[in-house]
Design a protein around this motif. Structure first.
Motif, PDB file in Angstrom:
ATOM      1  N   ASP A 100      28.222   3.950  -0.764  1.00  0.00           N
ATOM      2  CA  ASP A 100      29.264   3.208  -1.476  1.00  0.00           C
ATOM      3  C   ASP A 100      29.158   1.703  -1.222  1.00  0.00           C
ATOM      4  OD1 ASP A 100      30.121   3.891   1.194  1.00  0.00           O
ATOM      5  OD2 ASP A 100      32.133   3.210   0.671  1.00  0.00           O
ATOM      6  N   GLU A 101      28.705   1.301  -0.038  1.00  0.00           N
ATOM      7  CA  GLU A 101      28.499  -0.118   0.250  1.00  0.00           C
ATOM      8  C   GLU A 101      27.359  -0.669  -0.600  1.00  0.00           C
ATOM      9  OE1 GLU A 101      29.707  -0.783   4.894  1.00  0.00           O
ATOM     10  OE2 GLU A 101      27.775   0.180   4.485  1.00  0.00           O
ATOM     11  N   LEU A 102      26.286   0.081  -0.698  1.00  0.00           N
ATOM     12  CA  LEU A 102      25.136  -0.341  -1.489  1.00  0.00           C
ATOM     13  C   LEU A 102      25.518  -0.424  -2.964  1.00  0.00           C
ATOM     14  CD1 LEU A 102      22.152  -1.068  -1.212  1.00  0.00           C
ATOM     15  CD2 LEU A 102      21.613   1.328  -1.573  1.00  0.00           C
ATOM     16  N   ARG A 103      26.255   0.559  -3.442  1.00  0.00           N
ATOM     17  CA  ARG A 103      26.699   0.569  -4.830  1.00  0.00           C
ATOM     18  C   ARG A 103      27.621  -0.617  -5.106  1.00  0.00           C
ATOM     19  NH1 ARG A 103      29.251   5.011  -4.669  1.00  0.00           N
ATOM     20  NH2 ARG A 103      27.336   6.216  -4.890  1.00  0.00           N
ATOM     21  N   GLY A 104      28.546  -0.878  -4.194  1.00  0.00           N
ATOM     22  CA  GLY A 104      29.469  -1.998  -4.376  1.00  0.00           C
ATOM     23  C   GLY A 104      28.759  -3.341  -4.388  1.00  0.00           C
ATOM     24  N   ALA A 105      27.802  -3.507  -3.505  1.00  0.00           N
ATOM     25  CA  ALA A 105      27.036  -4.753  -3.455  1.00  0.00           C
ATOM     26  C   ALA A 105      26.237  -4.945  -4.741  1.00  0.00           C
ATOM     27  CB  ALA A 105      26.112  -4.759  -2.241  1.00  0.00           C
ATOM     28  N   ALA A 106      25.614  -3.884  -5.214  1.00  0.00           N
ATOM     29  CA  ALA A 106      24.821  -3.959  -6.445  1.00  0.00           C
ATOM     30  C   ALA A 106      25.713  -4.257  -7.646  1.00  0.00           C
ATOM     31  CB  ALA A 106      24.061  -2.655  -6.658  1.00  0.00           C
TER      32      ALA A 106
ATOM     33  N   LEU B 177       0.809  -1.219   0.000  1.00  0.00           N
ATOM     34  CA  LEU B 177       0.000   0.000   0.000  1.00  0.00           C
ATOM     35  C   LEU B 177       0.842   1.269   0.000  1.00  0.00           C
ATOM     36  CD1 LEU B 177      -2.725  -1.026   2.591  1.00  0.00           C
ATOM     37  CD2 LEU B 177      -2.928  -0.982   0.115  1.00  0.00           C
ATOM     38  N   PHE B 178       2.016   1.206   0.579  1.00  0.00           N
ATOM     39  CA  PHE B 178       2.820   2.408   0.721  1.00  0.00           C
ATOM     40  C   PHE B 178       4.042   2.410  -0.183  1.00  0.00           C
ATOM     41  CE2 PHE B 178       0.795   1.565   4.864  1.00  0.00           C
ATOM     42  CZ  PHE B 178      -0.098   2.620   4.836  1.00  0.00           C
ATOM     43  N   GLY B 179       4.132   1.469  -1.073  1.00  0.00           N
ATOM     44  CA  GLY B 179       5.259   1.415  -1.981  1.00  0.00           C
ATOM     45  C   GLY B 179       6.459   0.717  -1.377  1.00  0.00           C
ATOM     46  N   LYS B 180       7.552   0.795  -2.085  1.00  0.00           N
ATOM     47  CA  LYS B 180       8.777   0.120  -1.657  1.00  0.00           C
ATOM     48  C   LYS B 180       9.513   0.961  -0.635  1.00  0.00           C
ATOM     49  CE  LYS B 180       9.284  -2.257  -5.994  1.00  0.00           C
ATOM     50  NZ  LYS B 180      10.075  -2.456  -7.177  1.00  0.00           N
ATOM     51  N   SER B 181      10.312   0.288   0.160  1.00  0.00           N
ATOM     52  CA  SER B 181      11.101   0.984   1.166  1.00  0.00           C
ATOM     53  C   SER B 181      12.190   1.815   0.490  1.00  0.00           C
ATOM     54  CB  SER B 181      11.737  -0.019   2.124  1.00  0.00           C
ATOM     55  OG  SER B 181      12.754  -0.742   1.456  1.00  0.00           O
ATOM     56  N   LYS B 182      12.748   2.742   1.238  1.00  0.00           N
ATOM     57  CA  LYS B 182      13.844   3.567   0.723  1.00  0.00           C
ATOM     58  C   LYS B 182      15.033   2.701   0.359  1.00  0.00           C
ATOM     59  CE  LYS B 182      12.607   7.614   3.422  1.00  0.00           C
ATOM     60  NZ  LYS B 182      13.003   8.528   4.514  1.00  0.00           N
ATOM     61  N   GLN B 183      15.290   1.687   1.184  1.00  0.00           N
ATOM     62  CA  GLN B 183      16.422   0.813   0.930  1.00  0.00           C
ATOM     63  C   GLN B 183      16.241   0.030  -0.374  1.00  0.00           C
ATOM     64  OE1 GLN B 183      14.694   0.698   3.922  1.00  0.00           O
ATOM     65  NE2 GLN B 183      16.134   1.898   5.123  1.00  0.00           N
ATOM     66  N   MET B 184      15.029  -0.463  -0.600  1.00  0.00           N
ATOM     67  CA  MET B 184      14.767  -1.219  -1.823  1.00  0.00           C
ATOM     68  C   MET B 184      14.868  -0.307  -3.041  1.00  0.00           C
ATOM     69  SD  MET B 184      14.176  -4.077  -3.301  1.00  0.00           S
ATOM     70  CE  MET B 184      13.594  -5.216  -2.076  1.00  0.00           C
ATOM     71  N   THR B 185      14.334   0.884  -2.932  1.00  0.00           N
ATOM     72  CA  THR B 185      14.409   1.833  -4.036  1.00  0.00           C
ATOM     73  C   THR B 185      15.858   2.183  -4.356  1.00  0.00           C
ATOM     74  OG1 THR B 185      12.249   2.726  -3.430  1.00  0.00           O
ATOM     75  CG2 THR B 185      13.634   4.100  -4.835  1.00  0.00           C
ATOM     76  N   ALA B 186      16.658   2.390  -3.311  1.00  0.00           N
ATOM     77  CA  ALA B 186      18.077   2.711  -3.510  1.00  0.00           C
ATOM     78  C   ALA B 186      18.820   1.532  -4.137  1.00  0.00           C
ATOM     79  CB  ALA B 186      18.718   3.107  -2.181  1.00  0.00           C
ATOM     80  N   LEU B 187      18.540   0.315  -3.676  1.00  0.00           N
ATOM     81  CA  LEU B 187      19.179  -0.866  -4.242  1.00  0.00           C
ATOM     82  C   LEU B 187      18.812  -1.009  -5.715  1.00  0.00           C
ATOM     83  CD1 LEU B 187      20.834  -3.473  -4.059  1.00  0.00           C
ATOM     84  CD2 LEU B 187      18.738  -4.631  -3.293  1.00  0.00           C
ATOM     85  N   GLU B 188      17.563  -0.844  -6.045  1.00  0.00           N
ATOM     86  CA  GLU B 188      17.136  -0.966  -7.431  1.00  0.00           C
ATOM     87  C   GLU B 188      17.799   0.081  -8.319  1.00  0.00           C
ATOM     88  OE1 GLU B 188      12.844  -1.040  -7.294  1.00  0.00           O
ATOM     89  OE2 GLU B 188      12.843  -3.217  -6.970  1.00  0.00           O
ATOM     90  N   ALA B 189      17.970   1.283  -7.804  1.00  0.00           N
ATOM     91  CA  ALA B 189      18.646   2.332  -8.569  1.00  0.00           C
ATOM     92  C   ALA B 189      20.108   1.954  -8.818  1.00  0.00           C
ATOM     93  CB  ALA B 189      18.561   3.666  -7.831  1.00  0.00           C
ATOM     94  N   GLU B 190      20.759   1.405  -7.805  1.00  0.00           N
ATOM     95  CA  GLU B 190      22.155   0.990  -7.960  1.00  0.00           C
ATOM     96  C   GLU B 190      22.284  -0.191  -8.918  1.00  0.00           C
ATOM     97  OE1 GLU B 190      24.680   2.655  -7.149  1.00  0.00           O
ATOM     98  OE2 GLU B 190      23.882   4.014  -5.628  1.00  0.00           O
ATOM     99  N   LEU B 191      21.349  -1.134  -8.863  1.00  0.00           N
ATOM    100  CA  LEU B 191      21.366  -2.252  -9.804  1.00  0.00           C
ATOM    101  C   LEU B 191      21.211  -1.745 -11.236  1.00  0.00           C
ATOM    102  CD1 LEU B 191      19.190  -4.847  -7.869  1.00  0.00           C
ATOM    103  CD2 LEU B 191      21.615  -5.093  -8.441  1.00  0.00           C
ATOM    104  N   ARG B 192      20.304  -0.814 -11.423  1.00  0.00           N
ATOM    105  CA  ARG B 192      20.069  -0.231 -12.739  1.00  0.00           C
ATOM    106  C   ARG B 192      21.343   0.462 -13.238  1.00  0.00           C
ATOM    107  NH1 ARG B 192      15.704   2.127 -11.505  1.00  0.00           N
ATOM    108  NH2 ARG B 192      14.269   0.534 -12.213  1.00  0.00           N
ATOM    109  N   ASP B 193      22.007   1.215 -12.346  1.00  0.00           N
ATOM    110  CA  ASP B 193      23.248   1.898 -12.716  1.00  0.00           C
ATOM    111  C   ASP B 193      24.355   0.903 -13.076  1.00  0.00           C
ATOM    112  OD1 ASP B 193      22.046   4.346 -12.311  1.00  0.00           O
ATOM    113  OD2 ASP B 193      23.015   4.708 -10.364  1.00  0.00           O
TER     114      ASP B 193
END
Length: 124
Positions: free
Chosen positions: A53-59, A7-23
């Motif tokens: 940088d950790e999120l980007r590296g993991a993605a 109902l409230f959409g994706k979490s900030k963490q999920m949105t950030a991870l998806e953006a990094e995966l896309r990048d």
């Protein structure tokens, strides 16, 4: 991780991870949500305490494992590919590391590129 029943959409963490995966060249819709959730759970405090940088590296590492070296280099750069490959060289020496867990996630979910699976001597 996800909003209450979506109902409230994706979490900030999920949105950030998806953006990094896309990048990193991997469209997030190509991954099951369970894989993305597992990725977040591997990060400190479920991704809440992960630095950008950790999120980007993991993605990037997950994208490399799934896309393979050539497609990853085309999506990012040869320099990024070489950086990820140096991290992969250290995976076997540090089996409890985040990088090792990310590689294992790609391998165990049958999402790893054949070149990556061969590098870790995994038979399909």
């Amino acid at each position: 991780m996800f909003g209450l029943f979506g109902l409230f959409g994706k979490s900030k963490q999920m949105t950030a991870l998806e953006a990094e995966l896309r990048d990193a060249g991997l469209h997030p819709q190509l991954l099951q949500d369970s894989i993305k959730l597992t990725m977040l759970r591997l990060l400190p405090e479920g991704g809440k305490a992960a630095r950008p940088d950790e999120l980007r590296g993991a993605a990037q590492l997950l994208a490399y494992c799934i896309l393979g070296p050539q497609d990853f280099a085309e999506a990012t750069s040869v320099r990024e590919k070489e950086t990820v490959e140096r991290r992969l060289d250290a995976v076997l020496d540090h089996p409890e590391s985040l990088d090792s867990q990310i590689v294992l996630l790609a391998l165990k979910t049958d999402n790893a590129d054949p070149a990556v699976a061969e590098r870790f001597e995994v038979e399909e």
